[in-house]
Design an enzyme around this catalytic site. Structure first.
Site, PDB file in Angstrom:
ATOM      1  CE1 TYR A  83     -43.166  34.948 -39.753  1.00 10.70           C
ATOM      2  CE2 TYR A  83     -43.524  35.704 -42.006  1.00 10.70           C
ATOM      3  CZ  TYR A  83     -43.433  35.965 -40.654  1.00 10.70           C
ATOM      4  OH  TYR A  83     -43.628  37.236 -40.183  1.00 10.70           O
ATOM      5  CG  PHE A 135     -68.862  43.068 -28.854  1.00 10.22           C
ATOM      6  CD1 PHE A 135     -69.665  42.319 -28.011  1.00 10.22           C
ATOM      7  CD2 PHE A 135     -67.484  42.852 -28.819  1.00 10.22           C
ATOM      8  CE1 PHE A 135     -69.104  41.375 -27.157  1.00 10.22           C
ATOM      9  CE2 PHE A 135     -66.928  41.914 -27.975  1.00 10.22           C
ATOM     10  CZ  PHE A 135     -67.729  41.171 -27.141  1.00 10.22           C
ATOM     11  CB  THR A 136     -67.125  45.588 -24.956  1.00 12.84           C
ATOM     12  OG1 THR A 136     -66.761  44.263 -25.349  1.00 12.84           O
ATOM     13  CG2 THR A 136     -68.276  45.528 -23.968  1.00 12.84           C
ATOM     14  CG  ASP A 226     -69.049  41.326 -35.150  1.00 14.71           C
ATOM     15  OD1 ASP A 226     -68.723  40.123 -35.242  1.00 14.71           O
ATOM     16  OD2 ASP A 226     -68.784  42.019 -34.145  1.00 14.71           O
ATOM     17  CE  LYS A 269     -66.339  35.863 -28.589  1.00 13.16           C
ATOM     18  NZ  LYS A 269     -66.990  37.109 -28.896  1.00 13.16           N
ATOM     19  NE  ARG A 392     -70.680  42.048 -21.169  1.00 16.28           N
ATOM     20  CZ  ARG A 392     -69.492  42.091 -21.806  1.00 16.28           C
ATOM     21  NH1 ARG A 392     -69.317  41.457 -22.938  1.00 16.28           N
ATOM     22  NH2 ARG A 392     -68.488  42.766 -21.311  1.00 16.28           N
ATOM     23  CG  PHE A 458     -65.917  44.822 -19.049  1.00 19.82           C
ATOM     24  CD1 PHE A 458     -65.893  45.834 -19.999  1.00 19.82           C
ATOM     25  CD2 PHE A 458     -65.656  43.527 -19.440  1.00 19.82           C
ATOM     26  CE1 PHE A 458     -65.604  45.542 -21.326  1.00 19.82           C
ATOM     27  CE2 PHE A 458     -65.362  43.221 -20.775  1.00 19.82           C
ATOM     28  CZ  PHE A 458     -65.330  44.241 -21.715  1.00 19.82           C
TER      29      PHE A 458
HETATM   30  C1  LIG Z   1     -66.208  38.331 -29.192  1.00 19.46           C
HETATM   31  C2  LIG Z   1     -66.718  39.293 -30.136  1.00 19.46           C
HETATM   32  C3  LIG Z   1     -65.859  40.230 -30.742  1.00 19.46           C
HETATM   33  C4  LIG Z   1     -64.390  40.346 -30.385  1.00 19.46           C
HETATM   34  O1  LIG Z   1     -63.692  39.158 -30.624  1.00 19.46           O
HETATM   35  P1  LIG Z   1     -62.389  38.753 -29.765  1.00 19.46           P
HETATM   36  O2  LIG Z   1     -61.904  37.514 -30.430  1.00 19.46           O
HETATM   37  O3  LIG Z   1     -62.817  38.532 -28.358  1.00 19.46           O
HETATM   38  O4  LIG Z   1     -61.415  39.875 -29.885  1.00 19.46           O
HETATM   39  C5  LIG Z   1     -66.420  41.095 -31.667  1.00 19.46           C
HETATM   40  N1  LIG Z   1     -67.734  41.052 -31.961  1.00 19.46           N
HETATM   41  C6  LIG Z   1     -68.573  40.177 -31.388  1.00 19.46           C
HETATM   42  C7  LIG Z   1     -70.012  40.180 -31.758  1.00 19.46           C
HETATM   43  C8  LIG Z   1     -68.106  39.268 -30.459  1.00 19.46           C
HETATM   44  O5  LIG Z   1     -68.965  38.407 -29.886  1.00 19.46           O
END
Ligand SMILES: *Cc1c(COP(=O)(O)O)cnc(C)c1O
Length: 485
Positions: A83, A135-136, A226, A269, A392, A458
């Protein structure tokens, strides 16, 4: 380390060559077109709501779908269950320090969790966050904390067809003007997104990042990077920015991260199946955010991840510095983009990271934007190929206070290339079916919502066709392909 694109063929053809072999496979099923019509209707013409049983090639996203390496699988077996104070976390911290040059690490369960913590810490109602592009999930968290965004791409960056190698660059003059107009006190952060996702996986240059960073320091505003898609951005810097032609990807990554006060990423990613982190060298930044990790994520040495995921992330981060790993997806994307262009199909150029982006407004000029051309193209392409891409465009957008759609700047169908997952013959199949659809594009009509969630619609929203175009498209497919799948 060799680049996938550097092997020349005697024939002169430009073919991306895999620098890996396949050792574990998953069987795929290609449902016949009649089943696909039923499936997309059941899914409310939203490819998010399809089951992978109904999908031949899943090109929805690269999120959590990259192929794992043998080294990652091996590391997962050696994870240290604990933990608190897990050695797995220590190994991840070491990998982050080695690859990103940041000493302090706050683990989170995925990228948007990092956004939640950053936004809760730095935003107040009325804050404005300048960025290259949103980003969304980023936009949703900024708005949930009472903030606004300002997108400061350079002019022409949203042109579909372009030779601009760095469409993800921020316009420095616009940034300065915005800070002056809004006042430094209202700009708690500046955000740069690597391989800018929603505009087609387009990179920024290191020179541009340095200029943004210089301005951020001048106004003492923390710069947030990011880094979810940072590997590809670094790869493009090496390919496209002459100053870095002879630098290693590892060195470029360190130089990029050195410009930012806060680096966060989604490990979905970068490497493995889940996870993410917020990284910094500033103790004040670390201290400001660290109490939120146990509150929302988990203890400071796991942040909602399993130790096995943490191990996979550590190895995956190191593999991000290997050009033959990081270059695989961009080289397949570049191949498909060039093939589709040869058929006169409108695609985003130059080819970016993440996926091949088809311009739905150019593809379906007969579908007005309020009938969601990118959504319609995603549904039509699934119907005639079994390939699942992602909308998109305006479906991924929001409504304004009067309930009207905020029309998206671009309407794209994204066909994601998760790393080292698809083969060249599958890529040729995609080319073939897209080519056919382009010849019958007049058959495709629009969509309208029948069920619309108020936030991130979406994901779960359901639509219907505005006419019987899906049936007519299926009939045309049968006429041209006989009893072929
Ligand atoms: C996927 C992504 C996110 C969010 O990450 P999640 O793991 O899906 O929550 C943020 N910024 C970018 C550029 C992304 O491609």
């Amino acid at each position: 380390m060799s680049d996938t694109q550097s092997v020349r063929f005697f024939s002169g053809e430009s073919i991306p060559l895999e620098m890996h072999k396949v050792r574990v496979v998953q069987k795929l099923y290609l449902p016949p077109v009649e089943e696909r019509l039923e499936a997309i209707r059941r899914a409310g013409f939203n490819t998010f709501l399809l089951n992978t049983r109904e999908v031949y090639l899943d090109m929805l996203t690269d999120s959590g779908t990259n192929a794992m390496s043998d080294a990652q699988m091996g590391a997962m077996m050696q994870a240290d269950d604990a933990y608190a104070g897990s050695q797995s976390f220590e190994r991840m911290q070491q990998a982050i320090e080695e690859v990103f040059g940041k000493r302090f690490v706050l683990p989170v369960h995925q990228g948007r969790a990092a956004e939640n913590i950053i936004c809760r810490t730095y935003l107040k109602p009325g804050s404005i966050i300048p960025m290259n592009y949103h980003f969304t999930t980023t936009l949703a968290h900024i708005q949930a904390n009472g903030g606004r965004i300002a997108e400061l791409l350079t002019d022409g960056a949203l042109n579909i067809k372009s030779s601009n190698p760095f469409k993800g660059n921020m316009d420095i003059a616009k940034l300065r003007a915005l800070i002056e107009a809004e006042g430094v006190a209202n700009v708690p952060l500046i955000r740069m997104e690597a391989s800018t996702n929603l505009i087609g996986g387009q990179p920024f240059s290191l020179a541009n990042l340095r200029e943004v960073s210089k301005l951020a320091r001048e106004y003492r505003i923390p710069l947030v990077l990011d880094a979810s898609l940072i590997g590809e951005n670094a790869y493009f810097i090496k390919q496209r920015e002459p100053e870095f032609r002879n630098s290693s990807v590892a060195d470029i990554l360190l130089q990029m991260c050195a410009e930012a006060d806060i680096v966060y990423f989604s490990s979905r990613k970068v490497s493995s199946s889940r996870g993410g982190a917020i990284c910094t060298n500033r103790t004040d930044v670390f201290d400001a955010m660290k109490s939120l990790v146990p509150l929302y994520e988990g203890f400071l040495t796991y942040g909602g991840m399993s130790v096995r995921e943490i191990e996979a992330m550590a190895v995956g981060l190191r593999e991000t510095t290997d050009e033959s790993v990081i270059g695989q997806s961009p080289s397949f994307i570049a191949y498909l983009v060039s093939r589709l262009e040869a058929h006169g199909i409108p695609v985003v150029t130059p080819a970016g990271g993440l996926g091949c982006h088809v311009d739905a407004m150019g593809f379906l000029p007969q579908v007005p934007q309020k009938e969601y051309p990118a959504g319609a193209l995603a549904a039509a392409f699934y119907l005639i190929s079994g390939v699942r891409g992602m909308e998109r465009g305006t479906v991924s957008s929001i409504r304004d206070e009067n309930g009207n759609d905020v029309l998206s700047d671009v309407e794209l169908l994204r066909l994601a290339f998760p790393r080292r997952v698809f083969t060249l013959s599958q890529t040729k199949y995609i080319e073939d079916r897209m080519h056919w659809l382009h010849t019958r594009r007049d058959l495709v009509g629009g969509l309208r919502f029948v069920e619309e969630p108020p936030v991130l619609r979406f994901f779960m929203g359901r639509m219907e066709a505005t006419s019987d175009w899906p049936e007519r498209l299926m009939k045309a497919f049968r006429e041209d392909f006989g009893d072929s799948l």
